[in-house]
Design an enzyme around this catalytic site. Sequence first.
Site, PDB file in Angstrom:
ATOM      1  N   LEU A   1     -36.107   5.575 -57.742  1.00  0.00           N
ATOM      2  CA  LEU A   1     -35.747   4.179 -57.533  1.00  0.00           C
ATOM      3  C   LEU A   1     -34.584   3.860 -58.481  1.00  0.00           C
ATOM      4  O   LEU A   1     -34.650   4.209 -59.667  1.00  0.00           O
ATOM      5  CB  LEU A   1     -36.939   3.267 -57.856  1.00  0.00           C
ATOM      6  CG  LEU A   1     -36.630   1.785 -57.642  1.00  0.00           C
ATOM      7  CD1 LEU A   1     -36.631   1.454 -56.155  1.00  0.00           C
ATOM      8  CD2 LEU A   1     -37.644   0.908 -58.360  1.00  0.00           C
TER       9      LEU A   1
ATOM     10  N   GLU B   1     -38.670  10.707 -62.159  1.00  0.00           N
ATOM     11  CA  GLU B   1     -38.799   9.443 -62.891  1.00  0.00           C
ATOM     12  C   GLU B   1     -40.269   9.237 -63.239  1.00  0.00           C
ATOM     13  O   GLU B   1     -41.107  10.070 -62.919  1.00  0.00           O
ATOM     14  CB  GLU B   1     -38.280   8.277 -62.039  1.00  0.00           C
ATOM     15  CG  GLU B   1     -39.022   8.112 -60.730  1.00  0.00           C
ATOM     16  CD  GLU B   1     -38.501   6.966 -59.865  1.00  0.00           C
ATOM     17  OE1 GLU B   1     -37.932   6.004 -60.388  1.00  0.00           O
ATOM     18  OE2 GLU B   1     -38.715   7.043 -58.636  1.00  0.00           O
TER      19      GLU B   1
HETATM   20  N1  PDD Z   1     -41.615  -0.657 -61.397  1.00  0.00           N
HETATM   21  N2  PDD Z   1     -38.989   3.652 -60.916  1.00  0.00           N
HETATM   22  C1  PDD Z   1     -40.100   3.253 -60.283  1.00  0.00           C
HETATM   23  C2  PDD Z   1     -40.814   4.237 -59.419  1.00  0.00           C
HETATM   24  C3  PDD Z   1     -40.570   1.931 -60.450  1.00  0.00           C
HETATM   25  O1  PDD Z   1     -41.684   1.527 -59.817  1.00  0.00           O
HETATM   26  C4  PDD Z   1     -39.866   1.046 -61.302  1.00  0.00           C
HETATM   27  C5  PDD Z   1     -40.288  -0.372 -61.505  1.00  0.00           C
HETATM   28  C6  PDD Z   1     -38.704   1.527 -61.947  1.00  0.00           C
HETATM   29  C7  PDD Z   1     -37.890   0.654 -62.856  1.00  0.00           C
HETATM   30  O2  PDD Z   1     -37.187  -0.315 -62.119  1.00  0.00           O
HETATM   31  P1  PDD Z   1     -36.729  -1.700 -62.784  1.00  0.00           P
HETATM   32  O3  PDD Z   1     -35.975  -1.364 -64.006  1.00  0.00           O
HETATM   33  O4  PDD Z   1     -35.920  -2.328 -61.748  1.00  0.00           O
HETATM   34  O5  PDD Z   1     -38.008  -2.457 -63.120  1.00  0.00           O
HETATM   35  C8  PDD Z   1     -38.292   2.825 -61.714  1.00  0.00           C
HETATM   36  C9  PDD Z   1     -42.027  -2.031 -61.445  1.00  0.00           C
HETATM   37  C10 PDD Z   1     -41.843  -2.656 -62.770  1.00  0.00           C
HETATM   38  C11 PDD Z   1     -43.424  -2.166 -60.879  1.00  0.00           C
HETATM   39  O6  PDD Z   1     -43.672  -1.555 -59.860  1.00  0.00           O
HETATM   40  O7  PDD Z   1     -44.231  -2.902 -61.436  1.00  0.00           O
END
Ligand code: PDD
Length: 282
Positions: free
Chosen positions: A205, A180
Amino acid sequence: MARITYVNGAYLPHDRAGVHIEDRGFQFADGIYEVVQVANGIIVDLDWHLDRFEYSLNELKIPMPMTRAALMVVMKNIIAKNYLPYGVVYMQVTRGVAKRDFAFPRDVQPSLVVVAMRMKPWPDAMIENGVKVITLPDIRWKRCDIKSVSLLAPVLGKQQAKEAGAFEGWMVDENGFITEGTSSNAFIVTKDKEIITRAKDHRILGGITRARLLVIAQEHGYILKERLFTVAEAKASSEAFISSSSTFVMPVVQIDDAVVGDGKVGAISKALRKAYREFAGI
Ligand code: PDD
């Protein structure tokens, strides 16, 4: 207007909001967080975020700092006190404050912080022209399904991407498969118009935006497959994009030195971004 932040039961001026130096989040990164998007004063996919929040806490055996209902009240208060119709709410829970010792302390109260953050919209050019990502080794631990505040590897990865003039770093596991982005999920679209993203496992995640996009893609009649994909497959794909609560769907037009598709933002990426924004009201 004064910015107000919630810390362990108190609403404080943001400048004075702090936790103790022996907070285990500070010393061990012994805690978890959530980032939620606020649109028109409403939190997008709040239930799913709270499910993940509880999951992360459970995996680390940290108790919920308060009931889910009480937490929702704190979040709503923070949105109201900061007049935040659009933006992001950041919440963090750590195991609490205790004398430095690796094993779990006894009789400790978890620390809870809830912060409102204004977000500037991404420049139109970025969305219209797409962004570049670089690939880098995934040097994180093996429980990336937990939204842990231990973010050193993503910090180093994002910095490396920035220095390379890229928007994001796509991390690659020992077998050459993309896991990712440093703070987002990674998607590609094959020449046959199949949307591909890695299946949920301990190496990524489970993004809430990712989960929502799976539903939206199905509703719009797209074929979406959750499976492994290599860097080579990504570079040869016809479209690519990333998803997260702060970027929604961000088109990717370059991976390292390889141009994706014809180098323009793809039709499926564009359609999914539009559909997601309509769903979220952003
Ligand atoms: N980051 N993968 C990782 C490693 C992340 O840190 C994030 C989110 C996502 C996407 O998850 P979501 O769609 O639930 O935001 C995937 C957030 C935005 C952050 O750390 O700021």
